[in-house]
Design a protein around this motif. Sequence first.
Motif, PDB file in Angstrom:
ATOM      1  N   TRP A  25      46.430 -14.710   5.509  1.00 44.93           N
ATOM      2  CA  TRP A  25      47.847 -14.335   5.475  1.00 44.93           C
ATOM      3  C   TRP A  25      48.723 -15.567   5.633  1.00 44.93           C
ATOM      4  O   TRP A  25      48.364 -16.510   6.334  1.00 44.93           O
ATOM      5  CB  TRP A  25      48.166 -13.323   6.583  1.00 44.93           C
ATOM      6  CG  TRP A  25      47.337 -12.078   6.465  1.00 44.93           C
ATOM      7  CD1 TRP A  25      46.318 -11.683   7.273  1.00 44.93           C
ATOM      8  CD2 TRP A  25      47.448 -11.077   5.446  1.00 44.93           C
ATOM      9  NE1 TRP A  25      45.776 -10.507   6.834  1.00 44.93           N
ATOM     10  CE2 TRP A  25      46.448 -10.109   5.710  1.00 44.93           C
ATOM     11  CE3 TRP A  25      48.272 -10.912   4.338  1.00 44.93           C
ATOM     12  CZ2 TRP A  25      46.268  -8.992   4.906  1.00 44.93           C
ATOM     13  CZ3 TRP A  25      48.098  -9.805   3.538  1.00 44.93           C
ATOM     14  CH2 TRP A  25      47.107  -8.855   3.823  1.00 44.93           C
ATOM     15  N   VAL A  46      53.460  -7.067   4.669  1.00 45.20           N
ATOM     16  CA  VAL A  46      52.233  -6.468   5.184  1.00 45.20           C
ATOM     17  C   VAL A  46      52.540  -5.187   5.953  1.00 45.20           C
ATOM     18  O   VAL A  46      53.682  -4.917   6.355  1.00 45.20           O
ATOM     19  CB  VAL A  46      51.478  -7.443   6.128  1.00 45.20           C
ATOM     20  CG1 VAL A  46      50.986  -8.664   5.364  1.00 45.20           C
ATOM     21  CG2 VAL A  46      52.359  -7.851   7.305  1.00 45.20           C
ATOM     22  N   ALA A  82      50.444  -2.699   9.151  1.00 43.84           N
ATOM     23  CA  ALA A  82      49.359  -2.813  10.125  1.00 43.84           C
ATOM     24  C   ALA A  82      49.376  -1.631  11.084  1.00 43.84           C
ATOM     25  O   ALA A  82      50.440  -1.114  11.440  1.00 43.84           O
ATOM     26  CB  ALA A  82      49.475  -4.115  10.923  1.00 43.84           C
ATOM     27  N   SER A 140      43.447  -5.926  11.204  1.00 41.74           N
ATOM     28  CA  SER A 140      44.201  -4.673  11.105  1.00 41.74           C
ATOM     29  C   SER A 140      45.326  -4.737  10.086  1.00 41.74           C
ATOM     30  O   SER A 140      46.046  -3.751   9.883  1.00 41.74           O
ATOM     31  CB  SER A 140      44.803  -4.323  12.480  1.00 41.74           C
ATOM     32  OG  SER A 140      43.792  -4.141  13.441  1.00 41.74           O
ATOM     33  N   SER A 169      47.064  -5.237   6.332  1.00 42.21           N
ATOM     34  CA  SER A 169      46.822  -5.072   4.901  1.00 42.21           C
ATOM     35  C   SER A 169      48.122  -5.335   4.142  1.00 42.21           C
ATOM     36  O   SER A 169      49.217  -5.258   4.721  1.00 42.21           O
ATOM     37  CB  SER A 169      46.301  -3.665   4.578  1.00 42.21           C
ATOM     38  OG  SER A 169      47.214  -2.672   5.019  1.00 42.21           O
ATOM     39  N   ASN A 197      46.323   7.156   5.613  1.00 36.72           N
ATOM     40  CA  ASN A 197      45.000   6.588   5.847  1.00 36.72           C
ATOM     41  C   ASN A 197      44.036   7.646   6.354  1.00 36.72           C
ATOM     42  O   ASN A 197      42.891   7.744   5.896  1.00 36.72           O
ATOM     43  CB  ASN A 197      45.085   5.436   6.850  1.00 36.72           C
ATOM     44  CG  ASN A 197      45.484   4.120   6.222  1.00 36.72           C
ATOM     45  OD1 ASN A 197      44.643   3.265   5.976  1.00 36.72           O
ATOM     46  ND2 ASN A 197      46.774   3.951   5.973  1.00 36.72           N
ATOM     47  N   ASP A 199      39.102  -1.420   4.689  1.00 36.24           N
ATOM     48  CA  ASP A 199      39.294  -1.946   3.333  1.00 36.24           C
ATOM     49  C   ASP A 199      39.074  -0.853   2.285  1.00 36.24           C
ATOM     50  O   ASP A 199      39.790  -0.793   1.279  1.00 36.24           O
ATOM     51  CB  ASP A 199      38.335  -3.108   3.082  1.00 36.24           C
ATOM     52  CG  ASP A 199      38.741  -4.365   3.821  1.00 36.24           C
ATOM     53  OD1 ASP A 199      39.929  -4.487   4.163  1.00 36.24           O
ATOM     54  OD2 ASP A 199      37.868  -5.218   4.060  1.00 36.24           O
ATOM     55  N   ALA A 233      42.223   1.335   2.354  1.00 35.41           N
ATOM     56  CA  ALA A 233      43.390   0.617   1.823  1.00 35.41           C
ATOM     57  C   ALA A 233      43.292   0.461   0.309  1.00 35.41           C
ATOM     58  O   ALA A 233      44.281   0.639  -0.413  1.00 35.41           O
ATOM     59  CB  ALA A 233      43.517  -0.749   2.486  1.00 35.41           C
ATOM     60  N   THR A 234      42.103   0.141  -0.183  1.00 29.56           N
ATOM     61  CA  THR A 234      41.905  -0.026  -1.627  1.00 29.56           C
ATOM     62  C   THR A 234      42.104   1.297  -2.363  1.00 29.56           C
ATOM     63  O   THR A 234      42.756   1.354  -3.417  1.00 29.56           O
ATOM     64  CB  THR A 234      40.504  -0.580  -1.915  1.00 29.56           C
ATOM     65  OG1 THR A 234      40.353  -1.842  -1.268  1.00 29.56           O
ATOM     66  CG2 THR A 234      40.271  -0.740  -3.409  1.00 29.56           C
TER      67      THR A 234
END
Length: 307
Positions: free
Chosen positions: A64, A70, A72, A89, A91, A110, A260, A263-264
């Motif tokens: 970052w 971002v 978090a 934590s 993204s 999420n 991940d 998030a993806t």
Amino acid sequence: MSYTDVPDVTPAPDQVVIDVRAAGVCYPDLLLTKGAYQLKLEPPFIPGMEVAGVVAAAPEGSGWSVGDRVSASSGIAGYAEQVAVPAASVSASPPELDDAEAVSLLVNYNTMYFAYARRAALQPGETVLVLGSAGGVGTAAIQIAKAMGARVIAAVNRESAVDFVSSLGPDAVIPLTEGWAQAVRDATEGRGVDVVVDPVGGAPFDDAVRTMATDGRLLVIGFAAGGIPTIKVNRLLLRNVGILGVGYGEYIRRHPETVDMVATGLAALVAGGMKPPAPVRFPLAEASAALQLLDDGGVFGKLVLEP
């Protein structure tokens, strides 16, 4: 709760410092401030589990840089102008969303992506019943299920919420009045639903089990109604259905690589056109009023605090 000055953030070596532009208000925050959450904190403390903003400082090798947009999951301390969180934590905020919209994805979206993708293994064409559909979890449950190719039936407890829930795009909206479970079965031509999303608990739980098709899965997300239901497991055996717990926070503590994956997956849905409804925005200084509105059941969708 008071709005006051606190010392500047002092990050640990593995932490990213974020200038907060939006802090999400979620049901666990409310429980935490009441001393009714699984995590007990002695006052004074700063609540707030979700933040979005820009990186103010980051350790070398974190990936970052100062100025990156971002989001978090902060755990606590998000109701502030600045917060320090572990680099793992953090993204990237989706470029399609502003900060208040991006923070809306964190806890609720999420959790529901994890619930569908990992716990329920939701398939395109399956039918999902969403309880508590006007709240933050319910909103996420409807939108993600639709984006994943499912058919959605939204159950509504508040008559005033019907228009809002309908705007989210479910295939049917059914009031939680007498006989609602039969109305759900009628809407599926007697087959029943493949997945039930229950962030409510309490009285609707028993009826929700009756709406399930063979191989159905009921996702236990929380107990917003206050009552923790019980069930005789012979009902599960006879109906060939399952009850699945969804504890995303505990899961990622044991399996951090899941962050991940979620998030993806969410980023792909957002890129495909999914967008949270406009959040209800409060100034950070009015966090107490925002929590009270949530406690009073006066919120449709997501509450966000903006410094």
